[in-house]
Design an enzyme around this catalytic site. Structure first.
Site, PDB file in Angstrom:
ATOM      1  CG  ASP A   1      -0.228   0.026   2.551  1.00 38.97           C
ATOM      2  OD1 ASP A   1       0.704   0.849   2.713  1.00 38.97           O
ATOM      3  OD2 ASP A   1      -0.593  -0.748   3.467  1.00 38.97           O
TER       4      ASP A   1
ATOM      5  CB  ALA B   1       1.220   0.256  13.994  1.00 41.32           C
TER       6      ALA B   1
ATOM      7  CB  CYS C   1       3.361  -6.416 -19.989  1.00 42.51           C
ATOM      8  SG  CYS C   1       2.967  -7.856 -21.003  1.00 42.51           S
TER       9      CYS C   1
ATOM     10  CG  HIS D   1       7.259  -7.855  -0.188  1.00 38.67           C
ATOM     11  ND1 HIS D   1       6.685  -8.453   0.905  1.00 38.67           N
ATOM     12  CD2 HIS D   1       8.512  -8.364  -0.268  1.00 38.67           C
ATOM     13  CE1 HIS D   1       7.555  -9.287   1.473  1.00 38.67           C
ATOM     14  NE2 HIS D   1       8.676  -9.240   0.784  1.00 38.67           N
TER      15      HIS D   1
HETATM   16  P1  NAD Z   1       1.555 -10.925   8.132  1.00 39.19           P
HETATM   17  O1  NAD Z   1       0.160 -10.806   7.635  1.00 39.19           O
HETATM   18  O2  NAD Z   1       2.265 -12.194   7.953  1.00 39.19           O
HETATM   19  O3  NAD Z   1       1.631 -10.586   9.680  1.00 39.19           O
HETATM   20  C1  NAD Z   1       1.041  -9.461  10.213  1.00 39.19           C
HETATM   21  C2  NAD Z   1       1.652  -9.184  11.575  1.00 39.19           C
HETATM   22  O4  NAD Z   1       1.095  -7.963  12.046  1.00 39.19           O
HETATM   23  C3  NAD Z   1       1.357 -10.246  12.633  1.00 39.19           C
HETATM   24  O5  NAD Z   1       2.553 -10.561  13.317  1.00 39.19           O
HETATM   25  C4  NAD Z   1       0.369  -9.533  13.570  1.00 39.19           C
HETATM   26  O6  NAD Z   1       0.513  -9.954  14.936  1.00 39.19           O
HETATM   27  C5  NAD Z   1       0.769  -8.093  13.410  1.00 39.19           C
HETATM   28  N1  NAD Z   1      -0.282  -7.117  13.686  1.00 39.19           N
HETATM   29  C6  NAD Z   1      -1.611  -7.245  13.505  1.00 39.19           C
HETATM   30  N2  NAD Z   1      -2.246  -6.117  13.822  1.00 39.19           N
HETATM   31  C7  NAD Z   1      -1.275  -5.221  14.185  1.00 39.19           C
HETATM   32  C8  NAD Z   1      -1.300  -3.859  14.606  1.00 39.19           C
HETATM   33  N3  NAD Z   1      -2.461  -3.179  14.683  1.00 39.19           N
HETATM   34  N4  NAD Z   1      -0.120  -3.242  14.905  1.00 39.19           N
HETATM   35  C9  NAD Z   1       1.053  -3.934  14.820  1.00 39.19           C
HETATM   36  N5  NAD Z   1       1.128  -5.226  14.420  1.00 39.19           N
HETATM   37  C10 NAD Z   1      -0.027  -5.864  14.110  1.00 39.19           C
HETATM   38  O7  NAD Z   1       2.336  -9.731   7.448  1.00 39.19           O
HETATM   39  P2  NAD Z   1       3.826  -9.584   6.911  1.00 39.19           P
HETATM   40  O8  NAD Z   1       4.789 -10.086   7.923  1.00 39.19           O
HETATM   41  O9  NAD Z   1       3.918  -8.189   6.459  1.00 39.19           O
HETATM   42  O10 NAD Z   1       3.981 -10.535   5.637  1.00 39.19           O
HETATM   43  C11 NAD Z   1       2.990 -10.937   4.783  1.00 39.19           C
HETATM   44  C12 NAD Z   1       3.035 -10.454   3.354  1.00 39.19           C
HETATM   45  O11 NAD Z   1       1.759  -9.887   3.150  1.00 39.19           O
HETATM   46  C13 NAD Z   1       3.989  -9.368   2.986  1.00 39.19           C
HETATM   47  O12 NAD Z   1       4.633  -9.776   1.834  1.00 39.19           O
HETATM   48  C14 NAD Z   1       3.138  -8.151   2.619  1.00 39.19           C
HETATM   49  O13 NAD Z   1       3.599  -7.574   1.413  1.00 39.19           O
HETATM   50  C15 NAD Z   1       1.779  -8.724   2.362  1.00 39.19           C
HETATM   51  N6  NAD Z   1       0.628  -7.895   2.783  1.00 39.19           N
HETATM   52  C16 NAD Z   1       0.652  -6.538   2.668  1.00 39.19           C
HETATM   53  C17 NAD Z   1      -0.428  -5.773   3.093  1.00 39.19           C
HETATM   54  C18 NAD Z   1      -0.373  -4.270   2.921  1.00 39.19           C
HETATM   55  O14 NAD Z   1       0.301  -3.787   2.023  1.00 39.19           O
HETATM   56  N7  NAD Z   1      -1.056  -3.482   3.760  1.00 39.19           N
HETATM   57  C19 NAD Z   1      -1.539  -6.382   3.673  1.00 39.19           C
HETATM   58  C20 NAD Z   1      -1.549  -7.791   3.773  1.00 39.19           C
HETATM   59  C21 NAD Z   1      -0.447  -8.524   3.349  1.00 39.19           C
HETATM   60 ZN    ZN Z   2       3.523  -6.805 -22.971  1.00 36.59          ZN
END
Ligand code: NAD
Ligand code: ZN
Length: 262
Positions: free
Chosen positions: A109, A250, A132, A124
């Site tokens: 995001d 957070a 493409c 990521h």
């Molecule tokens: P994950 O989904 O594996 O883990 C999320 C972590 O966030 C958990 O450890 C959880 O305990 C913690 N968490 C939940 N609510 C929280 C809060 N309010 N404050 C702080 N921590 C909190 O996520 P990851 O480790 O980032 O890896 C998963 C993959 O998913 C990544 O590659 C990422 O790019 C992708 N992803 C991205 C988004 C986004 O861009 N917003 C959303 C979902 C998944």
């Molecule tokens: Zn193309």
């Protein structure tokens, strides 16, 4: 002994070379579900990890394409939270003091940028960039043109067609994210490693620490001598070895931890 929050604010006060590493939990309080916390609707039937691969896209292009369109619209509809905003202000504060603060995120995001952070390293990729699938040529695409909105749940019956590449005319557009099994963008990853090697403080927020190689980044900082603060309501593989573990979210912990310096 000082409380964990007190120890965190002490580390913040003396840090001049900071790296913030964020994961999906960073954006959870903005209303973007994390992968591991998302267990409604589609997630009852499909693990996100099974949609976020090239294999999944090729097996069912319209469905995986629509999932990304829906996620892009969801992100557009939400706002940065108090945690994103605190990091944006902290970055400016540290720069004004002659130091540096880098943000390296696994998130696809743009909420760090909308919260005021600059030069965010997207390990990521981005939901808001397209290219493409076959020839890699970047392309413009507005997900709003599909009619998909964030207020509806993502339902497989709402699937929209893929969009042809205008360059090679044999490929279709794909989102500019890093799928499972793909290489991370070398420039962003290299810049994060360099910043970590210089860091005196690393703050890890909202990452389960299960997705490699991003999960190894806190250790790069620690091995180079940085203190590590982790903010996550649930423990992760790094919680035990972090200098300070704050079992909080957070949007709550960051404004409190940074309150004194901002
Ligand atoms: P994950 O989904 O594996 O883990 C999320 C972590 O966030 C958990 O450890 C959880 O305990 C913690 N968490 C939940 N609510 C929280 C809060 N309010 N404050 C702080 N921590 C909190 O996520 P990851 O480790 O980032 O890896 C998963 C993959 O998913 C990544 O590659 C990422 O790019 C992708 N992803 C991205 C988004 C986004 O861009 N917003 C959303 C979902 C998944
Ligand atoms: Zn193309």
């Amino acid at each position: 002994m000082a409380s964990a929050m007190q120890r965190a604010t002490d580390l913040v006060a003396k840090a001049s070379s900071v790296v913030v590493l964020s994961g999906a939990g960073m954006s959870a309080e903005s209303g973007v579900p994390t992968f591991r916390d998302a267990h409604t609707g589609l997630w009852e039937r499909f693990a996100p990890e099974q949609l976020a691969t090239e294999e999944a896209f090729r097996a069912n292009p319209p469905m995986v394409w629509t999932w990304y369109v829906w996620r892009a619209m969801l992100v557009r509809s939400v706002h940065p939270n108090a945690g994103h905003e605190a990091i944006g202000r902290w970055q400016h504060h540290v720069a004004q003091q002659g130091g540096s603060l880098h943000v390296a995120t696994q998130n696809v995001d743009d909420l760090h940028e909308r919260g005021g952070a600059e030069d965010v390293l997207h390990l990521h990729g981005s939901l808001h960039a397209y290219r493409c699938l076959e020839c890699d040529t970047p392309a413009r695409f507005d997900p709003a043109t599909t009619g998909i909105t964030a207020d509806q749940e993502f339902r497989p019956e709402d699937v929209v067609p893929t969009v042809d590449c205008q360059h090679c005319e044999s490929g279709v557009l794909r989102p500019g994210v890093v799928w499972f099994g793909e290489m991370l963008p070398e420039q962003a990853f290299g810049a994060a490693v360099s910043a970590l090697q210089e860091a005196d403080l690393v703050v890890v927020i909202g990452s389960s620490g299960l997705v490699q190689p991003a999960a190894s980044l806190p250790l790069v900082g620690r091995d180079a001598g940085a203190a590590v603060i982790e903010i996550n309501p649930a423990m992760t593989p790094i919680s035990d070895t972090a200098d300070v573990y704050l079992p909080s979210t957070a949007a709550v912990a960051l404004p409190e931890m940074l309150g004194k310096v901002l």
